[in-house]
Design an enzyme around this catalytic site. Structure first.
Site, PDB file in Angstrom:
ATOM      1  N   LYS A 191       0.740  -1.220  -0.048  1.00 38.75           N
ATOM      2  CA  LYS A 191       0.037   0.057  -0.200  1.00 38.75           C
ATOM      3  C   LYS A 191       0.799   1.124  -0.022  1.00 38.75           C
ATOM      4  CE  LYS A 191      -3.658   0.045   2.670  1.00 38.75           C
ATOM      5  NZ  LYS A 191      -4.478   0.269   4.037  1.00 38.75           N
ATOM      6  N   GLU A 197      10.582  -5.362   3.574  1.00 43.17           N
ATOM      7  CA  GLU A 197      10.581  -6.654   3.007  1.00 43.17           C
ATOM      8  C   GLU A 197      10.264  -6.868   1.528  1.00 43.17           C
ATOM      9  OE1 GLU A 197       9.508  -7.295   7.484  1.00 43.17           O
ATOM     10  OE2 GLU A 197       8.896  -5.920   5.530  1.00 43.17           O
ATOM     11  N   GLY A 250      -4.725  -4.619   6.031  1.00 42.07           N
ATOM     12  CA  GLY A 250      -3.885  -5.777   5.319  1.00 42.07           C
ATOM     13  C   GLY A 250      -4.727  -7.215   5.396  1.00 42.07           C
ATOM     14  N   ARG A 251      -5.011  -7.629   6.555  1.00 38.89           N
ATOM     15  CA  ARG A 251      -5.565  -8.994   6.837  1.00 38.89           C
ATOM     16  C   ARG A 251      -6.978  -9.142   6.507  1.00 38.89           C
ATOM     17  NH1 ARG A 251      -4.605  -6.164  11.518  1.00 38.89           N
ATOM     18  NH2 ARG A 251      -6.211  -5.854  12.971  1.00 38.89           N
ATOM     19  N   GLU A 336      -3.691 -10.919  15.261  1.00 44.13           N
ATOM     20  CA  GLU A 336      -3.346  -9.709  15.119  1.00 44.13           C
ATOM     21  C   GLU A 336      -4.513  -8.728  15.247  1.00 44.13           C
ATOM     22  OE1 GLU A 336      -0.186  -8.148  12.034  1.00 44.13           O
ATOM     23  OE2 GLU A 336      -2.222  -7.962  10.911  1.00 44.13           O
ATOM     24  N   HIS A 367      -1.827 -37.843  12.302  1.00 40.70           N
ATOM     25  CA  HIS A 367      -0.557 -38.525  12.735  1.00 40.70           C
ATOM     26  C   HIS A 367       0.501 -37.563  13.375  1.00 40.70           C
ATOM     27  CE1 HIS A 367      -2.159 -42.112  10.660  1.00 40.70           C
ATOM     28  NE2 HIS A 367      -2.856 -41.141   9.759  1.00 40.70           N
ATOM     29  N   LYS A 496       9.601  -3.544  14.153  1.00 37.75           N
ATOM     30  CA  LYS A 496       9.969  -3.291  12.677  1.00 37.75           C
ATOM     31  C   LYS A 496      11.025  -1.776  13.075  1.00 37.75           C
ATOM     32  CE  LYS A 496       6.044  -2.579  10.038  1.00 37.75           C
ATOM     33  NZ  LYS A 496       4.767  -2.447   9.650  1.00 37.75           N
TER      34      LYS A 496
END
Length: 529
Positions: A191, A197, A250-251, A336, A367, A496
């Site tokens: 955005k 990153e 974002g999420r 979050e 398993h 950050k």
């Protein structure tokens, strides 16, 4: 009913609660979806008390405020309108004179048009039509698209979809090895166009493309509100920049231009079905009464397990390999959103908030950690999911096995097996009395371990949209219970900020006085390697 009185409702055995009426009173059906929470320890009094708590918290008004565009994200002074991103054509929504629906639909049409150009070959690379599309993003700009691409990948008929998120470069190197870079389109999802990153990874991709093609900018598009940065840094023109409003968190962003790689890989029609499913869930969330409202019931069960029963985590186990990323997606969505320590007013919360969310796809999970789920001294509630129909024709027998395992695990968790029964079964198999008595404690299942079940007909784009939107609505509702802001994420900021200051030390500009003493040892070791 206060938290203490709600806690007083715990301690009942699932086996004692289960009678001929239990399923009818502790399940709900919407369209083809069944939500069954009858194999929990929730009582009628607890369920009704949780409904009452929501009413006291003015839940309906808060829900309407979100849909109507009020600035309910008070710490950032923002609206929360991810629900607007799946409005159908012709819908209307205006807030303070701003045509929200018009903006959303115009943005969607632009994304759909570009997706069709890529899919049809109207927009091509120098070497020909694009065969691969690579999304470079992180967090919500990655997890949502990855989840949907994996869930609906069997329907993909466009360029192959790849996703690069972690800054370690491993995924990018894999893309370089797997793709014909002369026919690969990179989508930079940021955005602000400043996420370190994402931007550093994208710069590596651009440098590689300069070695491969004459016009590297032709191989890039951007999902950003900063088209000037995209043009300056990557040569991406405005017509290949697709922006979105600051109220797109974002999420909650997979419905927005962040879904562009899905529009290209799956096609606008299927992506539109995905949006329609989410809009279905929004309508259900707004209109269904509490006792029939799937996300409200899911939230009530979640709060019951977290705050009344004291369970620290919830285990999400979809019996569908296509949903293997769903637990990770829900980690971000729930933890979050609701992993908060203060209320909207800034006061300490009165009770625990988000549990740890974890899990994986069944039957592999059986398993791995189901041993712990069945026999540990610290039970954890399990949330099962399963489709009634198989992924493809001719696989009905495999789906029958899958469903049988899902239901059997729920039964075993709820009702267990007593030591006497374990011993009896071994004796019937011919084991001698002494050996059976010795092994019986090891083969005992305590039971009384809660689980829920979400069952649906098949995993279509529409169903996938419903599943995610129901999870979003549940998350919002749990936030209302706890009185927190489910739409900020200040907890990610400090690390950050410190990472930016740490980088020079990692790169060798290291001195004891420049960094916190607690990190000087690891840094010294790093530079000694």
């Amino acid at each position: 009913m206060g938290w203490d009185k709600l806690q007083a409702e715990t301690g009942r055995l699932i086996a004692e609660l289960y009678d001929d009426h239990r399923f009818a009173g502790f399940s709900a059906v919407w369209e083809d979806m069944l939500y069954d929470f009858s194999r929990t320890q929730m009582t009628e009094a607890a369920r009704d008390a949780l409904f009452a708590r929501l009413e006291t918290a003015d839940f309906a008004a808060k829900r309407d405020a979100m849909f109507d565009g009020a600035k309910i994200n008070v710490t950032e002074d923002r609206r929360v309108l991810h629900t607007a991103l799946r409005l159908p054509e012709g819908a209307q929504l205006a807030v303070d004179g701003e045509d929200i629906a018009g903006q959303v639909l115009a943005s969607r049409r632009a994304c759909f048009a570009f997706a069709e150009e890529v899919r049809s070959g109207a927009y091509v690379a120098e070497a020909g039509a694009f065969t691969d599309v690579v999304n470079i993003g992180i967090g919500g700009s990655d997890l949502g698209p990855v989840l949907v691409a994996e869930a609906l990948g069997h329907l993909a008929d466009g360029p192959r979809m790849h996703f690069v998120s972690n800054v370690d470069g491993a995924a990018l190197v894999r893309v370089f090895a797997q793709c014909d870079l002369t026919r690969t389109l990179f989508i930079i999802a940021s955005k602000s166009f400043s996420t370190i990153e994402t931007m550093e990874t994208a710069k590596v991709a651009l440098a590689r493309m300069k070695e491969e093609v004459a016009e590297p900018a032709r191989h890039f598009a951007a999902l950003t509100t900063k088209p000037e940065k995209a043009a300056e840094q990557f040569g991406i023109p405005p017509e290949r920049c697709f922006g979105f409003a600051d109220w797109v968190g974002g999420r909650f962003s997979v419905w927005s231009p962040i879904g562009l790689p899905l529009m290209i890989g799956l096609g606008p029609e299927r992506f539109g079905e995905f949006l329609a499913g989410a809009h279905d869930a929004d309508t259900h969330f707004r209109e269904a009464p509490m006792a029939e409202n799937l996300p409200v019931l899911m939230a009530c069960v979640g709060v019951w397990h977290r705050n009344a029963c004291g369970y620290p985590s919830r285990v999400v186990v979809p019996y569908d390999q296509r949903l293997s990323t769903l637990p990770q997606y829900l980690q971000q969505l729930d933890m979050e959103s609701n992993g908060k320590r203060v209320t909207l007013a800034g006061d300490d919360v009165a009770t625990a908030t988000s549990p740890v969310v974890w899990g994986s796809a069944g039957t592999n999970a059986q398993h791995a950690y189901f041993q712990m789920l069945h026999q540990t001294t610290t039970p954890q509630p399990v949330e099962f999911m399963v489709a009634a129909e198989p992924v493809a024709e001719g696989l009905d027998h495999l789906q029958d096995i899958l469903i049988s395992n899902c239901l059997a695990q729920s039964q075993a968790l709820a009702f267990g097996r007593s030591e006497a029964e374990a011993k009896r079964l071994m004796l019937e198999e011919g084991m001698d009395e002494a050996k059976a008595a010795e092994l019986a404690p090891h083969r005992t299942f305590p039971g009384n371990r809660p689980s829920t079940l979400l069952m649906y007909r098949e995993l279509t784009p529409r169903t996938m949209g419903r599943i995610i939107a129901l999870a979003e609505a549940r998350c919002f509702t749990e936030g209302v219970f706890w009185g927190v802001n489910s739409f900020d994420q200040w907890g990610v900021e400090l690390g950050k900020v410190l990472a930016s200051g740490m980088l020079p030390h990692v790169q060798g500009q290291f001195s004891d006085e420049m960094v916190h003493e607690a990190l000087s040892g690891p840094l010294a070791h790093l530079h000694g390697l």
